[in-house]
Design an enzyme around this catalytic site. Structure first.
Site, PDB file in Angstrom:
ATOM      1  N   SER A 141       0.678  -0.852   0.475  1.00 39.85           N
ATOM      2  CA  SER A 141       0.085   0.242  -0.164  1.00 39.85           C
ATOM      3  C   SER A 141       0.767   1.390   0.349  1.00 39.85           C
ATOM      4  CB  SER A 141      -0.773   0.101   1.117  1.00 39.85           C
ATOM      5  OG  SER A 141      -1.557   1.163   0.883  1.00 39.85           O
ATOM      6  N   TYR A 154      -2.177  -1.255  10.043  1.00 37.84           N
ATOM      7  CA  TYR A 154      -2.266  -1.708   8.580  1.00 37.84           C
ATOM      8  C   TYR A 154      -0.751  -1.449   8.138  1.00 37.84           C
ATOM      9  CZ  TYR A 154      -3.534  -1.602   3.643  1.00 37.84           C
ATOM     10  OH  TYR A 154      -3.974  -1.299   2.522  1.00 37.84           O
TER      11      TYR A 154
END
Length: 259
Positions: A141, A154
């Site tokens: 990401s 995350y």
């Protein structure tokens, strides 16, 4: 076709980015193992690929379960005899400020993203080393590069996956294994759609403001990254003919993060 007769395994492929990549790989000639925690979803994707003229099987796989990952890999090898491409894509999200974050939620996010990526990597490398090479891919990401509020587990997991990708690049080189991590910006998947009201509540702003001022604020065009954007990069990296790009992160974010 760029992936003719290659055998690929994708985790978290029952929906969203994983499904888009599975379908794109199949269109490029790959035989695709669609792995997902939800076997029903995996079967739907595999059936859709076969109906479109591709080749696919469904695997039920909890990426946090060591035995499940090993069994899924064994099933794939029994079916097709080899593995050429593996993509650690399975992921979850949890929105909370650090000072309120439960340790169980921290562990759950890291176990899926980072623990699951490790278990798939280990199983995949064992097969790729036997076959003389392959492509090990990770779904990172923009949060592999930088942080955002309310997403500490995350962000931490995605940073860790970048390190794992680079470790594979170093160790796998002598066995012909290349490694890359794909780092998308926000893509309108169920995972992102779930975050919009959660962030709006936590930040005390509207859902429209979350989209405009949080998710898309730093893009050059105010656009979400698309499934097609990400799947094209995944095909390109899987098909790349040399180790020139190994260990590299490819950011797909409409300019949100520029390396």
């Amino acid at each position: 076709m760029r992936l003719t007769d290659k055998v690929a395994l994708i985790t978290g492929a029952g929906q969203g980015i994983g499904r888009a990549i599975a379908e794109h790989y199949a269109k490029e000639g790959a035989r695709v193992a669609v792995a997902d925690l939800d076997l029903g979803r995996a079967e739907q994707v595999a059936l859709a690929i076969v109906a479109a003229g591709g080749s696919a099987i469904a695997l039920e796989m909890d990426v946090t379960d060591e035995a499940a990952v090993e069994q899924g890999m064994a099933q794939l090898v029994r079916h097709w005899g080899r593995l050429d491409i593996a993509l650690a894509n399975a992921g979850i999200q949890h929105i909370a400020p650090l000072h309120k974050l439960a340790f169980a939620d921290w562990n759950r996010v890291l176990n899926v993203h980072l623990g699951g990526a490790f278990l798939l990597t280990r199983a995949a490398l064992q097969q790729m080393y036997k076959n003389g090479g392959g492509s090990m891919l990770f779904m990172g990401s923009v949060h592999s590069m930088e942080a955002s509020p309310l997403k500490a587990p995350y962000v931490t997991a995605k940073h860790g996956m970048l390190g794992l990708c680079r470790s594979v690049a170093r160790e796998g080189a002598e066995h012909g294994v290349r490694s890359n991590i794909i780092c998308p910006g926000f893509v309108r998947t169920p995972l992102v759609d779930k975050q919009i009201p959660e962030q709006a509540k936590e930040l005390g702003i509207s859902e429209e403001e979350v989209i405009r001022n949080v998710m898309l604020k730093h893009t050059v065009d105010g656009e979400f990254t698309t499934l097609a954007d990400v799947s094209e990069v995944a095909v390109h990296l899987a098909a790349f003919p040399s180790a020139a790009l190994t260990g590299q992160a490819v950011v797909v974010s409409h300019g949100w993060h520029m390396q």
